[in-house]
Design a protein around this motif. Structure first.
Motif, short mmCIF file in Angstrom:
data_model
loop_
_atom_site.label_atom_id
_atom_site.label_comp_id
_atom_site.label_asym_id
_atom_site.label_seq_id
_atom_site.Cartn_x
_atom_site.Cartn_y
_atom_site.Cartn_z
N UNK A 110 28.37 48.26 36.44
CA UNK A 110 29.10 49.49 36.70
C UNK A 110 28.18 50.69 36.62
N UNK A 111 27.38 50.74 35.57
CA UNK A 111 26.50 51.89 35.37
C UNK A 111 25.47 52.00 36.47
N UNK A 112 24.98 50.88 36.97
CA UNK A 112 24.00 50.94 38.04
C UNK A 112 24.59 51.49 39.32
N UNK A 113 25.92 51.44 39.42
CA UNK A 113 26.56 52.02 40.60
C UNK A 113 26.76 53.50 40.51
N UNK A 114 26.57 54.09 39.33
CA UNK A 114 26.81 55.51 39.17
C UNK A 114 25.87 56.33 40.04
N UNK A 115 24.64 55.88 40.18
CA UNK A 115 23.67 56.64 40.97
C UNK A 115 24.19 56.90 42.37
N UNK A 116 24.83 55.88 42.94
CA UNK A 116 25.32 56.02 44.31
C UNK A 116 26.65 56.75 44.35
N UNK A 117 27.49 56.52 43.32
CA UNK A 117 28.84 57.03 43.40
C UNK A 117 28.97 58.44 42.85
N UNK B 71 26.28 58.16 29.64
CA UNK B 71 25.57 59.40 29.35
C UNK B 71 24.07 59.21 29.45
N UNK B 72 23.58 58.09 28.93
CA UNK B 72 22.14 57.81 29.00
C UNK B 72 21.71 57.63 30.45
N UNK B 73 22.55 56.98 31.24
CA UNK B 73 22.24 56.78 32.65
C UNK B 73 22.20 58.11 33.40
N UNK B 74 23.18 58.96 33.11
CA UNK B 74 23.22 60.26 33.76
C UNK B 74 22.03 61.12 33.40
N UNK B 75 21.66 61.11 32.12
CA UNK B 75 20.54 61.94 31.66
C UNK B 75 19.21 61.50 32.25
N UNK C 148 34.91 66.38 26.56
CA UNK C 148 33.62 66.38 25.85
C UNK C 148 32.48 66.13 26.84
N UNK C 149 31.51 67.03 26.85
CA UNK C 149 30.34 66.87 27.71
C UNK C 149 29.36 65.92 27.03
N UNK C 150 29.14 64.77 27.63
CA UNK C 150 28.22 63.78 27.07
C UNK C 150 26.79 64.00 27.55
N UNK D 187 22.80 70.76 40.48
CA UNK D 187 23.70 70.65 39.33
C UNK D 187 23.25 69.48 38.47
N UNK D 188 23.24 69.69 37.17
CA UNK D 188 22.86 68.60 36.26
C UNK D 188 23.84 67.43 36.39
N UNK D 189 23.35 66.20 36.38
CA UNK D 189 24.27 65.06 36.29
C UNK D 189 25.12 65.21 35.03
N UNK D 190 26.42 65.21 35.21
CA UNK D 190 27.33 65.55 34.11
C UNK D 190 28.31 64.41 33.85
N UNK D 191 28.46 64.04 32.60
CA UNK D 191 29.40 63.00 32.20
C UNK D 191 30.38 63.59 31.20
N UNK D 192 31.66 63.46 31.47
CA UNK D 192 32.73 63.92 30.58
C UNK D 192 33.46 62.72 29.98
#
Length: 265
Positions: A44-51, A89-93, A132-134, A147-152
């Motif tokens: 799932x996390x590896x798909x975040x880059x694309x999604x 959050x780690x993936x986004x950062x 909460x901003x992660x 825009x910074x990659x942002x995870x809530x």
């Protein structure tokens, strides 16, 4: 195809709709139910880059694009919620933001000033409403529409970031307990372009696919669009279909001919 930014189907009542397919903005849901293993979390996390819709580049030197069917809401089962949020959050950062023509860039800028300000406004609304901003949460750099990659996390249904389409590199993570709850949340919107589920339980996948009000449903994948399969939305995510045999109907008209035949007495 007609596509208008920040509009829905009601925006086009004054135009000629003959032979026009309308594809409008829509809020998409991705569901992660129980039985999600460590490998599944990584999938799932590896798909975040694309999604994560920060207009990522698909390959070195490609132009920046706006992804229409990117995931907006991530619903995560409560058993793995905290672990998922931490890793998301780690993936986004760790995402590389910068020049979209650079080979190592994972996320380019927003398309223009309007979209840049819209994304930042919605991020600020998330903070104000208690999410909460992660990671991220603001502008990246001092130049350009980055825009910074942002995870809530701790996102609730009434928040703007949960109900409005952001079209930016923002991930909203919502906790759920039951599949029924998640389906009800996914359907509680005026949009219905696409949805997805990650699960090893085929029955849950089928129940979700049959119950969710979306034009496309992806199981254990996302954004898997192929020319043979029709693509389009429910509700205010448009009408008509592109691709597949169904797309040909948009170029056809149905005619009824009634003939009274002579008969013998």
């Amino acid at each position: 195809m007609l596509h208008r930014k920040n509009c829905n189907a009601r925006c086009v009542t004054n135009v000629d709709l003959e032979n026009i397919r309308i594809l409008t903005d829509g809020t998409e849901n991705h569901l992660h139910p129980p039985n999600v293993t460590e490998a599944r979390v990584r999938q799932v996390l590896n798909g975040i880059r694309r999604r994560a819709r920060g207009n990522p580049t698909e390959s070195p030197g490609s132009v920046v694009r706006q992804e229409l069917a990117g995931v907006h809401n991530e619903q995560i089962i409560e058993e793995i919620y905290e672990e998922f949020v931490k890793k998301a959050a780690a993936k986004g950062a760790s995402r590389k933001v910068g020049d979209p023509y650079a080979s190592d860039t994972q996320q380019g800028p927003q398309v223009d000033d309007e979209m840049f300000n819209k994304v930042l406004t919605l991020i600020e609304s998330g903070k104000a409403e208690g999410a909460k901003v992660e990671c991220g949460g603001g502008r990246w750099g001092t130049q350009g529409y980055f825009v910074q990659p942002t995870v809530f996390s701790n996102v609730t249904d009434n928040m703007r970031i949960a109900r409005e389409e952001i079209f930016g590199p923002v991930q909203t993570i919502i906790k759920f307990k039951t599949l029924e709850e998640a389906i009800a949340r996914a359907n509680d919107t005026t949009y219905g372009l696409a949805a997805g589920i990650i699960t090893k339980d085929l029955n849950k996948a089928l129940v979700f696919s049959q119950s969710v009000h979306a034009g496309s449903v992806w199981v254990n994948c996302y954004d898997a669009v192929v020319p043979q399969a029709p693509f389009g939305g429910y509700k205010q995510s448009g009408f008509g279909r592109e691709l597949g045999e169904d797309s040909l109907k948009e170029y056809l008209e149905v005619k009824t001919v009634t003939i009274k035949m002579p008969y013998k007495i």
